[in-house]
Design a protein around this motif. Structure first.
Motif, PDB file in Angstrom:
ATOM      1  N   GLY A 102      25.384   9.413  24.155  1.00  0.00           N
ATOM      2  CA  GLY A 102      24.665  10.680  24.220  1.00  0.00           C
ATOM      3  C   GLY A 102      25.537  11.868  24.559  1.00  0.00           C
ATOM      4  N   THR A 103      26.409  11.731  25.542  1.00  0.00           N
ATOM      5  CA  THR A 103      27.272  12.837  25.941  1.00  0.00           C
ATOM      6  C   THR A 103      28.188  13.248  24.794  1.00  0.00           C
ATOM      7  N   SER A 104      28.779  12.282  24.124  1.00  0.00           N
ATOM      8  CA  SER A 104      29.669  12.580  22.992  1.00  0.00           C
ATOM      9  C   SER A 104      28.912  13.237  21.847  1.00  0.00           C
ATOM     10  N   ILE A 105      27.703  12.783  21.589  1.00  0.00           N
ATOM     11  CA  ILE A 105      26.901  13.357  20.505  1.00  0.00           C
ATOM     12  C   ILE A 105      26.519  14.802  20.836  1.00  0.00           C
ATOM     13  N   ARG A 106      26.107  15.046  22.075  1.00  0.00           N
ATOM     14  CA  ARG A 106      25.774  16.420  22.480  1.00  0.00           C
ATOM     15  C   ARG A 106      27.004  17.330  22.394  1.00  0.00           C
ATOM     16  N   ARG A 107      28.151  16.829  22.823  1.00  0.00           N
ATOM     17  CA  ARG A 107      29.397  17.597  22.760  1.00  0.00           C
ATOM     18  C   ARG A 107      29.752  17.925  21.310  1.00  0.00           C
ATOM     19  N   GLU A 108      29.596  16.933  20.428  1.00  0.00           N
ATOM     20  CA  GLU A 108      29.880  17.146  19.007  1.00  0.00           C
ATOM     21  C   GLU A 108      28.914  18.175  18.416  1.00  0.00           C
ATOM     22  N   TRP A 109      27.647  18.089  18.786  1.00  0.00           N
ATOM     23  CA  TRP A 109      26.635  19.045  18.308  1.00  0.00           C
ATOM     24  C   TRP A 109      27.049  20.471  18.694  1.00  0.00           C
ATOM     25  N   GLU A 110      27.370  20.656  19.979  1.00  0.00           N
ATOM     26  CA  GLU A 110      27.746  21.981  20.474  1.00  0.00           C
ATOM     27  C   GLU A 110      29.000  22.506  19.771  1.00  0.00           C
ATOM     28  N   TRP A 111      29.994  21.647  19.570  1.00  0.00           N
ATOM     29  CA  TRP A 111      31.235  22.035  18.900  1.00  0.00           C
ATOM     30  C   TRP A 111      30.949  22.503  17.470  1.00  0.00           C
TER      31      TRP A 111
ATOM     32  N   PHE B 147      19.714  13.112  15.812  1.00  0.00           N
ATOM     33  CA  PHE B 147      19.862  13.244  17.255  1.00  0.00           C
ATOM     34  C   PHE B 147      19.459  14.620  17.761  1.00  0.00           C
ATOM     35  N   ALA B 148      18.892  15.441  16.906  1.00  0.00           N
ATOM     36  CA  ALA B 148      18.553  16.817  17.269  1.00  0.00           C
ATOM     37  C   ALA B 148      17.626  16.890  18.473  1.00  0.00           C
ATOM     38  N   ALA B 149      16.684  15.991  18.592  1.00  0.00           N
ATOM     39  CA  ALA B 149      15.703  16.041  19.679  1.00  0.00           C
ATOM     40  C   ALA B 149      16.366  15.993  21.051  1.00  0.00           C
ATOM     41  N   PHE B 150      17.505  15.313  21.188  1.00  0.00           N
ATOM     42  CA  PHE B 150      18.161  15.283  22.490  1.00  0.00           C
ATOM     43  C   PHE B 150      19.490  16.034  22.497  1.00  0.00           C
ATOM     44  N   ALA B 151      20.085  16.302  21.327  1.00  0.00           N
ATOM     45  CA  ALA B 151      21.393  16.958  21.284  1.00  0.00           C
ATOM     46  C   ALA B 151      21.313  18.474  21.203  1.00  0.00           C
ATOM     47  N   ASP B 152      20.269  18.998  20.606  1.00  0.00           N
ATOM     48  CA  ASP B 152      20.122  20.439  20.420  1.00  0.00           C
ATOM     49  C   ASP B 152      19.475  21.044  21.664  1.00  0.00           C
ATOM     50  N   PRO B 153      20.215  21.870  22.406  1.00  0.00           N
ATOM     51  CA  PRO B 153      19.649  22.436  23.634  1.00  0.00           C
ATOM     52  C   PRO B 153      18.407  23.296  23.382  1.00  0.00           C
ATOM     53  N   THR B 154      18.251  23.837  22.190  1.00  0.00           N
ATOM     54  CA  THR B 154      17.068  24.658  21.891  1.00  0.00           C
ATOM     55  C   THR B 154      15.831  23.791  21.710  1.00  0.00           C
ATOM     56  N   ARG B 155      15.999  22.496  21.506  1.00  0.00           N
ATOM     57  CA  ARG B 155      14.863  21.587  21.327  1.00  0.00           C
ATOM     58  C   ARG B 155      14.576  20.747  22.563  1.00  0.00           C
ATOM     59  N   ARG B 156      15.490  20.766  23.518  1.00  0.00           N
ATOM     60  CA  ARG B 156      15.311  19.974  24.750  1.00  0.00           C
ATOM     61  C   ARG B 156      14.451  20.744  25.721  1.00  0.00           C
ATOM     62  N   PRO B 157      13.549  20.057  26.433  1.00  0.00           N
ATOM     63  CA  PRO B 157      12.767  20.735  27.469  1.00  0.00           C
ATOM     64  C   PRO B 157      13.690  21.164  28.595  1.00  0.00           C
ATOM     65  N   GLY B 158      13.372  22.255  29.229  1.00  0.00           N
ATOM     66  CA  GLY B 158      14.161  22.753  30.355  1.00  0.00           C
ATOM     67  C   GLY B 158      13.927  21.910  31.590  1.00  0.00           C
ATOM     68  N   PRO B 159      14.700  22.180  32.660  1.00  0.00           N
ATOM     69  CA  PRO B 159      14.534  21.426  33.905  1.00  0.00           C
ATOM     70  C   PRO B 159      13.110  21.597  34.444  1.00  0.00           C
ATOM     71  N   GLY B 160      12.511  20.507  34.843  1.00  0.00           N
ATOM     72  CA  GLY B 160      11.159  20.535  35.400  1.00  0.00           C
ATOM     73  C   GLY B 160      10.056  20.536  34.367  1.00  0.00           C
ATOM     74  N   ALA B 161      10.422  20.670  33.075  1.00  0.00           N
ATOM     75  CA  ALA B 161       9.397  20.658  32.025  1.00  0.00           C
ATOM     76  C   ALA B 161       8.934  19.224  31.803  1.00  0.00           C
ATOM     77  N   PRO B 162       7.642  19.040  31.500  1.00  0.00           N
ATOM     78  CA  PRO B 162       7.170  17.686  31.209  1.00  0.00           C
ATOM     79  C   PRO B 162       7.861  17.154  29.962  1.00  0.00           C
ATOM     80  N   PRO B 163       8.152  15.829  29.900  1.00  0.00           N
ATOM     81  CA  PRO B 163       8.861  15.261  28.769  1.00  0.00           C
ATOM     82  C   PRO B 163       8.167  15.482  27.433  1.00  0.00           C
ATOM     83  N   ASP B 164       6.852  15.651  27.429  1.00  0.00           N
ATOM     84  CA  ASP B 164       6.136  15.805  26.160  1.00  0.00           C
ATOM     85  C   ASP B 164       5.964  17.262  25.781  1.00  0.00           C
TER      86      ASP B 164
END
Length: 180
Positions: free
Chosen positions: A137-146, A160-177
């Protein structure tokens, strides 16, 4: 009766099954086969069929050793093993993930080979993206950002967009759904 069958007889069954299934394959030596299983998430899984003295060994490489979260990945795989048919996840001495199994000679029929190859394809393909997310996951997110920074294509990372793209990830404290 020993239940063993000659290599030539088993090779004939394997060849017939692969030909009828229109599967790309190699037959480098008697009793050894390499079969390309085309997938969706994992584009191709190469499955080895090796005729042994009493059983047909089935082996397929799934992914290399994880960069992170090894225990979480091993737990994920072991929990699936109990529900799998004919093969199970295993790791080699360096931690690479395989599917492995054995079929007694008596069970080597076109129908059973088709079932086993279908199982290998399903198990290698269905959970492939989840395995990569857990173990890389860390490598995939790093590659996405690069790639985003450089304006490079993200086409082969879209799964992997759902977890790699920061614009699609919920923010801290947001419910997972997403709060729905």
């Amino acid at each position: 009766m020993s239940g063993t069958r000659p290599v030539a007889e088993l090779d004939a069954v394997i060849e017939q099954t692969l030909r009828e299934g229109e599967l790309v394959h190699e037959h480098p030596t008697p009793g050894r086969w390499l079969v390309d299983l085309p997938g969706t998430n994992k584009l191709k899984t190469v499955c080895g069929l090796i005729v042994g003295e009493h059983a047909l060994r089935v082996e397929a490489f799934v992914c290399r050793q994880p960069d992170e979260n090894r225990e979480q990945l091993w737990t994920f795989l072991l929990q699936r093993n109990a529900r799998m048919y004919a093969v199970a996840y295993s790791i080699d001495s360096v931690g690479d993930v395989y599917l492995t199994g054995r079929l007694p000679h008596a069970a080597v029929t076109p129908e059973e080979l088709d079932r086993v190859l279908g199982a290998v394809l399903s198990y290698a393909d269905d959970h492939f993206n989840t395995m990569l997310e857990i173990g890389f996951g860390t490598s995939i997110r790093r590659e996405w950002e690069w790639r985003v920074k450089r304006g490079e294509s993200l086409r082969n990372l879209e799964a992997f967009a759902a977890f790699a793209d920061p614009t699609r990830r919920p923010g801290p404290g947001a419910p997972p759904d997403g709060g729905a």
